[in-house]
Scaffold this active site. Sequence first.
Site, PDB file in Angstrom:
ATOM      1  N   TYR A  56       0.832  -1.214   0.000  1.00  0.00           N
ATOM      2  CA  TYR A  56       0.000   0.000   0.000  1.00  0.00           C
ATOM      3  C   TYR A  56       0.858   1.251   0.000  1.00  0.00           C
ATOM      4  CZ  TYR A  56       0.558  -1.055   5.027  1.00  0.00           C
ATOM      5  OH  TYR A  56       1.051  -1.393   6.255  1.00  0.00           O
ATOM      6  N   ARG A 204     -15.003   1.258 -43.279  1.00  0.00           N
ATOM      7  CA  ARG A 204     -16.323   0.635 -43.155  1.00  0.00           C
ATOM      8  C   ARG A 204     -17.415   1.643 -43.505  1.00  0.00           C
ATOM      9  NH1 ARG A 204     -19.258  -3.160 -39.880  1.00  0.00           N
ATOM     10  NH2 ARG A 204     -21.407  -3.005 -40.645  1.00  0.00           N
ATOM     11  N   ARG A 213     -18.491  -5.855 -46.293  1.00  0.00           N
ATOM     12  CA  ARG A 213     -17.808  -4.765 -45.595  1.00  0.00           C
ATOM     13  C   ARG A 213     -16.326  -5.076 -45.413  1.00  0.00           C
ATOM     14  NH1 ARG A 213     -22.117  -8.012 -43.445  1.00  0.00           N
ATOM     15  NH2 ARG A 213     -21.823  -8.474 -41.256  1.00  0.00           N
ATOM     16  N   ASP A 216     -15.873  -5.775 -39.892  1.00  0.00           N
ATOM     17  CA  ASP A 216     -17.047  -5.827 -39.021  1.00  0.00           C
ATOM     18  C   ASP A 216     -16.592  -6.299 -37.646  1.00  0.00           C
ATOM     19  OD1 ASP A 216     -19.686  -5.738 -38.211  1.00  0.00           O
ATOM     20  OD2 ASP A 216     -20.099  -7.797 -38.839  1.00  0.00           O
TER      21      ASP A 216
END
Length: 283
Positions: A56, A204, A213, A216
């Site tokens: 910590y 695209r 396309r 995708d």
Amino acid sequence: MSVNGSIIIRGYEVTACHGVNPEEKTDAQRFVVSAVLDLDISRAAGSDDIGNTVSYAHVCKLIKAFLCGESKNLLECLALSLAREIMLAFPAFTRAEVTIDKPDAPMKGVFRSVAVRAEVKRTTAYIGMGSSLGDRTAYMDRAVNALASDRLVLSVRESGRLRTAPYGGVAENEFLNSVLEVGTLHDADGLFALMRRGEEECGRERTLHWGDRTLDLDLLLFGDEVRSSGDLILPHPEMTKREFVLAPLSEIAPHAVHPLARKRVSELLAELLTQEKKKQLLL
């Protein structure tokens, strides 16, 4: 066996310059940081060795360095950015909840402090990827590299690539399909936006639904998140009907569970193949 636990830091005070007003950029104010940092504590608890946990003190050192760095206008930005930095610096943490109090905020009235809380967690997502135009391999490689280069994407693993017939009765060209497993600190909307940018950078065009396309990208699963409205629906509503999704997904994550069907991906694939076989027998 893993044991879920948290390192909790309460009320760590740092003097720094953050705020919208010009004087807040030059006149240091008090900021009080609290954090709940989730991790597996089993090794540390069993060994009593600090090498098996996160110090910590090291976390507090990062908090102080971050708050004393670049000035932010808003506590919202400061808290979220700090939570992300903690997660990036300490891979053992699975979630970081950070609260930043500003006890001397420049406003009228009697108050103890103002504060903002932000949460960042490590999530595993699965993305369906396909291409049917141009240099399909190059477009898919470009998408993988773009995801991997984002600082909030921690890992990218791809299934094998399958050649598949066009789906939906609109596209004409053969597809190349795969599935990506992505470890990320983004939330679902952030990852979805990153995917959309990747599609746009590959040219695209969204002119014809289910048409051919260049690239995708479909967000199939994002942890166990479920949402049913808006541009992003989770899990992807069509994934259980698509062999070209379930087959590569089963290759890299057969035990991933669909949060609505409550079934493993391998089970969903087996059921789909059985249904397809029955259809063929009826023809």
